[in-house]
Design an enzyme around this catalytic site. Structure first.
Site, PDB file in Angstrom:
ATOM      1  N   MET A 137       0.821  -1.211   0.000  1.00  0.00           N
ATOM      2  CA  MET A 137       0.000   0.000   0.000  1.00  0.00           C
ATOM      3  C   MET A 137       0.859   1.268   0.000  1.00  0.00           C
ATOM      4  O   MET A 137       0.763   2.107  -0.890  1.00  0.00           O
ATOM      5  CB  MET A 137      -0.944   0.021   1.199  1.00  0.00           C
ATOM      6  CG  MET A 137      -1.862   1.239   1.237  1.00  0.00           C
ATOM      7  SD  MET A 137      -2.897   1.302   2.721  1.00  0.00           S
ATOM      8  CE  MET A 137      -3.943  -0.116   2.467  1.00  0.00           C
ATOM      9  N   GLU A 139       3.726   4.061  -0.406  1.00  0.00           N
ATOM     10  CA  GLU A 139       4.646   4.393  -1.495  1.00  0.00           C
ATOM     11  C   GLU A 139       5.645   5.449  -1.023  1.00  0.00           C
ATOM     12  O   GLU A 139       5.447   6.081   0.016  1.00  0.00           O
ATOM     13  CB  GLU A 139       3.863   4.899  -2.702  1.00  0.00           C
ATOM     14  CG  GLU A 139       2.912   3.863  -3.273  1.00  0.00           C
ATOM     15  CD  GLU A 139       2.250   4.304  -4.569  1.00  0.00           C
ATOM     16  OE1 GLU A 139       2.499   5.450  -5.011  1.00  0.00           O
ATOM     17  OE2 GLU A 139       1.488   3.504  -5.147  1.00  0.00           O
ATOM     18  N   ALA A 142       3.571   8.485  -0.715  1.00  0.00           N
ATOM     19  CA  ALA A 142       2.187   8.334  -0.245  1.00  0.00           C
ATOM     20  C   ALA A 142       2.146   7.355   0.911  1.00  0.00           C
ATOM     21  O   ALA A 142       2.183   6.147   0.717  1.00  0.00           O
ATOM     22  CB  ALA A 142       1.279   7.845  -1.380  1.00  0.00           C
ATOM     23  N   ILE A 169       7.549  -2.312   2.745  1.00  0.00           N
ATOM     24  CA  ILE A 169       6.667  -3.470   2.669  1.00  0.00           C
ATOM     25  C   ILE A 169       7.211  -4.595   3.551  1.00  0.00           C
ATOM     26  O   ILE A 169       8.268  -5.168   3.261  1.00  0.00           O
ATOM     27  CB  ILE A 169       6.494  -3.958   1.221  1.00  0.00           C
ATOM     28  CG1 ILE A 169       6.027  -2.792   0.332  1.00  0.00           C
ATOM     29  CG2 ILE A 169       5.509  -5.117   1.169  1.00  0.00           C
ATOM     30  CD1 ILE A 169       4.777  -2.087   0.817  1.00  0.00           C
ATOM     31  N   GLU A 252      -6.112  -4.506  11.683  1.00  0.00           N
ATOM     32  CA  GLU A 252      -4.672  -4.225  11.718  1.00  0.00           C
ATOM     33  C   GLU A 252      -4.320  -3.348  12.910  1.00  0.00           C
ATOM     34  O   GLU A 252      -3.329  -3.586  13.608  1.00  0.00           O
ATOM     35  CB  GLU A 252      -4.233  -3.533  10.425  1.00  0.00           C
ATOM     36  CG  GLU A 252      -2.758  -3.153  10.421  1.00  0.00           C
ATOM     37  CD  GLU A 252      -2.347  -2.306   9.227  1.00  0.00           C
ATOM     38  OE1 GLU A 252      -1.150  -1.940   9.150  1.00  0.00           O
ATOM     39  OE2 GLU A 252      -3.210  -1.993   8.377  1.00  0.00           O
ATOM     40  N   GLY A 350      18.640   0.884  34.674  1.00  0.00           N
ATOM     41  CA  GLY A 350      19.864   1.684  34.610  1.00  0.00           C
ATOM     42  C   GLY A 350      20.801   1.212  33.508  1.00  0.00           C
ATOM     43  O   GLY A 350      20.390   1.014  32.362  1.00  0.00           O
ATOM     44  N   GLY A 351      22.065   1.004  33.864  1.00  0.00           N
ATOM     45  CA  GLY A 351      23.054   0.562  32.882  1.00  0.00           C
ATOM     46  C   GLY A 351      22.688  -0.765  32.232  1.00  0.00           C
ATOM     47  O   GLY A 351      22.911  -0.976  31.035  1.00  0.00           O
ATOM     48  N   GLY A 375      -0.853   3.476  10.095  1.00  0.00           N
ATOM     49  CA  GLY A 375      -1.389   4.810  10.335  1.00  0.00           C
ATOM     50  C   GLY A 375      -0.682   5.426  11.523  1.00  0.00           C
ATOM     51  O   GLY A 375      -0.666   4.858  12.612  1.00  0.00           O
TER      52      GLY A 375
END
Length: 394
Positions: A137, A139, A142, A169, A252, A350-351, A375
Site C-alpha cells: 500500500m 509508497e 504516499a 513493505i 490491523e 539503569g546501565g 497509520g
C-alpha cells in the site's frame, strides 16, 4: 515465568471462551520456548527466521485464525488475533510483525475481499505456511495520504499492466503473494486491488531498509515494471478497494495495539523481577524506593488500562462490524503506553537496561515502530477527531 499471567474467570474480557484461553496458553508456551532465545540474534543480524515462521503453521496452527472453518481456517474472531499478537510480542515483536503482515494484511484481507475461485488458488498455501504473504500500500510519496498513491494499472486484453513502487513493505523480500493497491485513474481518488505473485514478470524487490527496530522482520521496496497480472486476480470490483482497505485497517490497528501490550507486559515482568529479586541498593530492594515505585506502578496501571481498551474494541469487531473510532483509539493509547513503559524499564534497570544483556532496549526500539505503522498516531488523532465531529453533528 511471567508474574502477569491471566486466569480464567466467569466474566473474562481477555479470555471470553475456553477456546480463547486454550489459544493463549498454547501460543504463550510456544513463544516463550521457541521465540525468546532466537530474538536477540535475529535482531542483531537483521535476519528473518523462516523455519520458525513455517512452524507457526505446521506445529502451532495459527494461520487463518479469522477464516471460517469451512474454508480451512479456525473461524475465530479479531480478539483471538489480539491474543496471539500480545503473547508473541512479549518475546519477539519483529517476528510477530511479519506474522501480522502475513495473517492480517494478507490472509484476513484477501479472504474477505476475494471470490471462491481466488480462495481455492491461494488460501491453502498461506494457511499452511507454504507461502508467505504481505500487502503493498505505502509508497515513497504516499503514506498517510494513501489516496495520493501513483501505482497505476492499465487493462490490456485479459491482463492488467501495473507500474509503480511500494515502500516499507513488511515481508517484501520473503513473500510469494501480496494484496496490492493501485489506481486505474492516476489523478482519481479510487483504488483497485489485486492479488499478485512474486513470480510475475515485471515484479522485483527493491532495497531492503536498515531499521532502528523490528529488525528481525524484513522491510523492502517492491518495484513493478510493466508487471502483468491476470484479470482474474482483480479483488472485488474495479475502483472498489477503499472499502476492503478500511475494513482491514481496523483489525490491523487492534493487532498492532496488541503488539504494544505484549511489549509492555514483558517490560513490566522484567522490571518487577529485577527490582524485587535481583537488585538492592543501600540495603533495600530497589522497588522500595519511591522513584522506582512510581515508574513501575504507573507502567502497570497504564498497561492494564490500555489492555482493557484494546480487548474491548477487538471483542466488538467483525467482518461486517466496523468501529474506526474504537480501533484508532486503541492503537493511539496502546502504542503511546508501550513507548512509556519500555522507556521506564530502561531507566529502572539503569546501565543494564541500556545494554543488550536485557531485552528492554530492543523492546523499546521495536515499540517505536508501532506508533508509525498502520497509520501514524497523528493520523489516529485526526481520525478520532473526525469521527467525533461526525457523531456530534448528527
Amino acid at each position: 515465568m511471567s508474574t502477569l499471567s491471566t486466569k480464567k474467570s466467569s466474566l473474562d474480557l481477555f479470555n471470553p471462551t475456553e477456546d480463547h484461553l486454550a489459544l493463549r496458553e498454547s501460543v504463550a508456551s510456544f513463544a516463550e520456548r521457541e521465540m525468546d532465545e532466537q530474538a536477540k540474534e535475529n535482531d542483531e543480524k537483521e535476519t528473518f527466521n523462516t523455519l520458525l515462521f513455517k512452524r507457526l503453521g505446521s506445529e502451532l496452527g495459527i494461520f487463518g485464525i479469522t477464516v471460517p472453518e469451512a474454508d480451512g481456517g479456525h473461524g475465530l474472531d479479531p480478539l483471538a488475533s489480539v491474543i496471539i499478537h500480545e503473547e508473541m510480542s512479549r518475546f519477539d515483536p519483529g517476528f510477530t510483525l511479519s506474522y501480522l503482515a502475513h495473517e492480517v494484511l494478507f490472509v484476513n484481507n484477501f479472504y474477505y475481499s476475494s471470490n471462491p475461485t481466488q480462495r481455492s488458488r491461494y488460501l491453502s498455501k498461506v494457511i499452511t505456511g507454504e507461502w508467505i504473504g504481505g500487502m503493498g500500500m505505502t509508497e515513497p510519496g504516499a503514506g498517510t495520504d494513501v489516496l495520493g498513491m501513483t501505482t497505476h494499472a492499465v487493462k490490456k486484453g485479459d491482463r492488467y499492466i501495473i507500474n509503480g513502487v511500494k515502500q516499507y513493505i513488511t515481508n517484501g523480500s520473503i513473500g510469494q503473494v501480496f494484496v496490492l493497491y493501485t489506481k486505474l485513474d492516476k489523478l482519481g481518488k479510487k483504488m483497485t486491488s489485486f492479488v499478485i505473485e512474486s513470480s510475475y514478470k515485471g515484479f522485483s524487490v527493491g532495497k531492503k531498509e536498515e531499521k532502528m527496530g523490528m529488525r528481525s522482520s524484513p522491510t523492502t521496496q517492491l518495484v513493478f515494471e510493466d508487471m502483468e497480472v491476470p484479470e482474474e486476480n482483480l479483488l472485488g470490483l474495479e475502483n472498489g478497494a477503499v472499502t476492503h482497505m478500511m475494513r482491514n485497517l481496523e483489525i490491523e490497528r487492534v493487532t498492532l495495539a496488541a503488539q504494544s501490550l505484549g511489549i509492555a507486559r514483558r517490560c513490566i515482568d522484567i522490571m518487577c523481577d529485577y527490582t524485587v529479586r535481583h537488585r538492592e541498593a543501600f540495603g533495600k530492594k530497589l522497588l522500595e524506593f519511591g522513584q522506582i515505585q512510581r515508574m513501575v506502578a504507573e507502567s502497570y496501571a497504564d498497561y492494564q488500562a490500555a489492555r482493557a481498551l484494546v480487548y474491548h474494541v477487538a471483542s466488538e469487531l467483525g467482518p461486517d462490524v466496523r468501529n474506526s473510532l474504537g480501533a484508532a483509539s486503541a492503537k493511539l493509547v496502546a502504542t503511546q503506553m508501550a513507548e512509556r513503559v519500555s522507556r521506564n524499564a530502561i531507566q529502572v534497570l539503569g546501565g543494564y537496561g541500556y545494554c543488550r544483556e536485557y531485552p528492554v532496549e530492543r523492546l523499546h526500539r521495536d515499540a517505536i515502530l508501532l506508533s508509525i505503522g498502520g497509520g501514524t498516531n497523528e493520523a489516529m488523532q485526526k481520525n478520532i477527531a473526525s469521527d467525533l465531529k461526525r457523531l456530534w453533528s448528527e
